[in-house]
Design a protein around this motif. Sequence first.
Motif, PDB file in Angstrom:
ATOM      1  N   MET A   1     -43.132  45.375 141.492  1.00 25.48           N
ATOM      2  CA  MET A   1     -44.135  45.687 142.509  1.00 25.48           C
ATOM      3  C   MET A   1     -45.529  45.642 141.874  1.00 25.48           C
ATOM      4  N   LYS A   2     -46.461  44.999 142.564  1.00 29.31           N
ATOM      5  CA  LYS A   2     -47.804  44.857 142.042  1.00 29.31           C
ATOM      6  C   LYS A   2     -48.539  46.204 142.058  1.00 29.31           C
ATOM      7  N   PRO A   3     -49.495  46.394 141.130  1.00 32.83           N
ATOM      8  CA  PRO A   3     -50.253  47.654 141.089  1.00 32.83           C
ATOM      9  C   PRO A   3     -50.905  48.003 142.422  1.00 32.83           C
ATOM     10  N   PHE A   4     -51.404  46.980 143.135  1.00 30.92           N
ATOM     11  CA  PHE A   4     -52.038  47.245 144.432  1.00 30.92           C
ATOM     12  C   PHE A   4     -51.047  47.854 145.407  1.00 30.92           C
ATOM     13  N   HIS A   5     -49.848  47.311 145.456  1.00 29.15           N
ATOM     14  CA  HIS A   5     -48.836  47.818 146.378  1.00 29.15           C
ATOM     15  C   HIS A   5     -48.381  49.220 145.986  1.00 29.15           C
ATOM     16  N   ILE A   6     -48.331  49.490 144.685  1.00 33.15           N
ATOM     17  CA  ILE A   6     -47.977  50.839 144.227  1.00 33.15           C
ATOM     18  C   ILE A   6     -49.041  51.840 144.661  1.00 33.15           C
ATOM     19  N   ALA A   7     -50.309  51.467 144.451  1.00 34.22           N
ATOM     20  CA  ALA A   7     -51.411  52.348 144.853  1.00 34.22           C
ATOM     21  C   ALA A   7     -51.418  52.558 146.359  1.00 34.22           C
ATOM     22  N   GLN A   8     -51.123  51.512 147.095  1.00 33.36           N
ATOM     23  CA  GLN A   8     -51.075  51.620 148.555  1.00 33.36           C
ATOM     24  C   GLN A   8     -49.968  52.570 148.995  1.00 33.36           C
ATOM     25  N   ALA A   9     -48.789  52.437 148.393  1.00 33.56           N
ATOM     26  CA  ALA A   9     -47.663  53.298 148.750  1.00 33.56           C
ATOM     27  C   ALA A   9     -47.957  54.758 148.416  1.00 33.56           C
ATOM     28  N   ILE A  10     -48.616  54.981 147.289  1.00 30.53           N
ATOM     29  CA  ILE A  10     -48.981  56.354 146.910  1.00 30.53           C
ATOM     30  C   ILE A  10     -49.963  56.935 147.923  1.00 30.53           C
ATOM     31  N   ALA A  11     -50.982  56.135 148.319  1.00 29.89           N
ATOM     32  CA  ALA A  11     -51.956  56.599 149.308  1.00 29.89           C
ATOM     33  C   ALA A  11     -51.279  56.902 150.640  1.00 29.89           C
ATOM     34  N   GLN A  12     -50.350  56.054 151.061  1.00 28.56           N
ATOM     35  CA  GLN A  12     -49.636  56.285 152.313  1.00 28.56           C
ATOM     36  C   GLN A  12     -48.761  57.531 152.244  1.00 28.56           C
ATOM     37  N   ALA A  13     -48.124  57.756 151.103  1.00 26.69           N
ATOM     38  CA  ALA A  13     -47.279  58.943 150.940  1.00 26.69           C
ATOM     39  C   ALA A  13     -48.114  60.211 151.030  1.00 26.69           C
ATOM     40  N   ILE A  14     -49.289  60.201 150.400  1.00 26.03           N
ATOM     41  CA  ILE A  14     -50.184  61.362 150.472  1.00 26.03           C
ATOM     42  C   ILE A  14     -50.639  61.583 151.907  1.00 26.03           C
ATOM     43  N   ALA A  15     -51.028  60.496 152.589  1.00 23.41           N
ATOM     44  CA  ALA A  15     -51.477  60.605 153.981  1.00 23.41           C
ATOM     45  C   ALA A  15     -50.373  61.151 154.876  1.00 23.41           C
ATOM     46  N   LEU A  16     -49.135  60.703 154.646  1.00 23.87           N
ATOM     47  CA  LEU A  16     -48.006  61.191 155.447  1.00 23.87           C
ATOM     48  C   LEU A  16     -47.797  62.683 155.221  1.00 23.87           C
ATOM     49  N   GLY A  17     -47.874  63.121 153.975  1.00 16.03           N
ATOM     50  CA  GLY A  17     -47.701  64.543 153.689  1.00 16.03           C
ATOM     51  C   GLY A  17     -48.773  65.392 154.347  1.00 16.03           C
ATOM     52  N   VAL A  18     -50.026  64.937 154.268  1.00 10.84           N
ATOM     53  CA  VAL A  18     -51.135  65.664 154.894  1.00 10.84           C
ATOM     54  C   VAL A  18     -50.937  65.723 156.403  1.00 10.84           C
ATOM     55  N   LEU A  19     -50.577  64.589 157.003  1.00  7.72           N
ATOM     56  CA  LEU A  19     -50.428  64.521 158.455  1.00  7.72           C
ATOM     57  C   LEU A  19     -49.287  65.404 158.947  1.00  7.72           C
ATOM     58  N   VAL A  20     -48.145  65.329 158.308  1.00 10.83           N
ATOM     59  CA  VAL A  20     -46.999  66.155 158.725  1.00 10.83           C
ATOM     60  C   VAL A  20     -47.328  67.634 158.592  1.00 10.83           C
ATOM     61  N   ASN A  21     -48.025  68.012 157.532  1.00 13.75           N
ATOM     62  CA  ASN A  21     -48.405  69.412 157.339  1.00 13.75           C
ATOM     63  C   ASN A  21     -49.309  69.899 158.460  1.00 13.75           C
ATOM     64  N   ARG A  22     -50.193  69.015 158.950  1.00 11.18           N
ATOM     65  CA  ARG A  22     -51.108  69.414 160.020  1.00 11.18           C
ATOM     66  C   ARG A  22     -50.429  69.447 161.380  1.00 11.18           C
ATOM     67  N   LEU A  23     -49.513  68.533 161.616  1.00  9.90           N
ATOM     68  CA  LEU A  23     -48.892  68.433 162.935  1.00  9.90           C
ATOM     69  C   LEU A  23     -47.700  69.365 163.117  1.00  9.90           C
ATOM     70  N   ARG A  24     -47.148  69.889 162.028  1.00 11.22           N
ATOM     71  CA  ARG A  24     -45.902  70.668 162.132  1.00 11.22           C
ATOM     72  C   ARG A  24     -46.064  71.932 162.959  1.00 11.22           C
ATOM     73  N   HIS A  25     -47.291  72.435 163.101  1.00  8.95           N
ATOM     74  CA  HIS A  25     -47.494  73.667 163.872  1.00  8.95           C
ATOM     75  C   HIS A  25     -47.372  73.430 165.373  1.00  8.95           C
ATOM     76  N   GLY A  26     -47.520  72.178 165.803  1.00  8.00           N
ATOM     77  CA  GLY A  26     -47.543  71.915 167.240  1.00  8.00           C
ATOM     78  C   GLY A  26     -46.227  72.157 167.946  1.00  8.00           C
ATOM     79  N   ALA A  27     -45.112  72.068 167.243  1.00 10.74           N
ATOM     80  CA  ALA A  27     -43.801  72.174 167.882  1.00 10.74           C
ATOM     81  C   ALA A  27     -43.557  73.534 168.523  1.00 10.74           C
TER      82      ALA A  27
END
Length: 367
Positions: free
Chosen positions: A1-27
């Motif tokens: 996997m190219k460094p760009f794709h690794i960095a992209q996946a890491i950024a997406q994983a962080i964004a997913l964690g932040v988003l789920v943490n913020r939205l989890r209270h809505g249920a």
Amino acid sequence: MKPFHIAQAIAQAIALGVLVNRLRHGAHMSPAKPVPVKPVPAKGDRVSVLIPARNEAGRIAKCLEGLEDVHEVIVVDDCSTDETAAVADKLGARVIAGHELPAGWIGKSWALQQGLDQATGDVVVCLDADTIPRPGLIGALVEQLGTADFVSFACRFRCDTIAEVALNTSMLTTLVYRFGPPGAPLRSHRAIANGQCMAFRRDWFVSQGGFHGIRGHMTDDIALARMLSKFDARVKFLDGSALIEVDMHDGVRNLWNEWGRSLPMPDASSRAQQWSDLALLWLTLVVPIPRLLTRRGNVFDALFVLIRASLGFGLRRAYVSRTAGVYLSPVSDIPAILRLTQATLWSVRTWRGREYGPQNRSRNAGL
């Protein structure tokens, strides 16, 4: 996997964690419930309702007619050029002719401060002139002040077309992604409020300086919530969709210009906050669909699309009608975020026909 794709996946994983943490209270969150108004003045709190109004002759009647029995209703006529004062007076409000704007003040905060100076109730409720209160609103606000110092309610939107609902939902989604649903716990520097419907105890609020601390802020409600939170006030922002409605925009064009202007909260948020929020929105709302359509997407992109689609079920109750626009709103996400990006780059200091100078970051608000 190219460094760009690794960095992209890491950024997406962080964004997913932040988003789920913020939205989890809505249920597990539900709208605030109607509560009968407490006896006035015997044993209960006397409630003063403040309504700042500038050229609102066509909308203020619904606001005034929806109010229950309160101690007083004060309409601050902010130098209107229409029949706002006459309509309010006819419907029994106490009308105060607003003074000219002092240097360093934003119009709405100045109007509210003038009304606060005249209020005599134990509790002050601030409503925008384009809101439509429902039975039980005042009682619910007073009840929440039993466990809070400052409370505001999110309103249910009245929109004229499906297109307006769709764009409004996209812009509303940017708030939910950045701060979570109404009622979610937030740290002081990310506290939010809805200036269309706020309540507090008068003596306490005056002791905090009233509206002076946010006098130069265009996004006055957010600045106020963060200023008060910083000083350990108990601030609540709740879903009041069952208790109050708002008809705040005259069509898609007005919505695009006016709400798009305030969404970045430029004078209530640091530049780091604004840019990190934008990065989250681009990663989670703008990038996924084009990547999936061009077969370059990954599991993160699919998850982001799924989360966005499921959000529609929770946002339906934010509208009086035409809720089909909620499900069509992903189509307008990219334009909405482009508008937010534009407003972040070039903030606008114009409101209700007034031009304001450079933003004034209040030292007291810590912004």
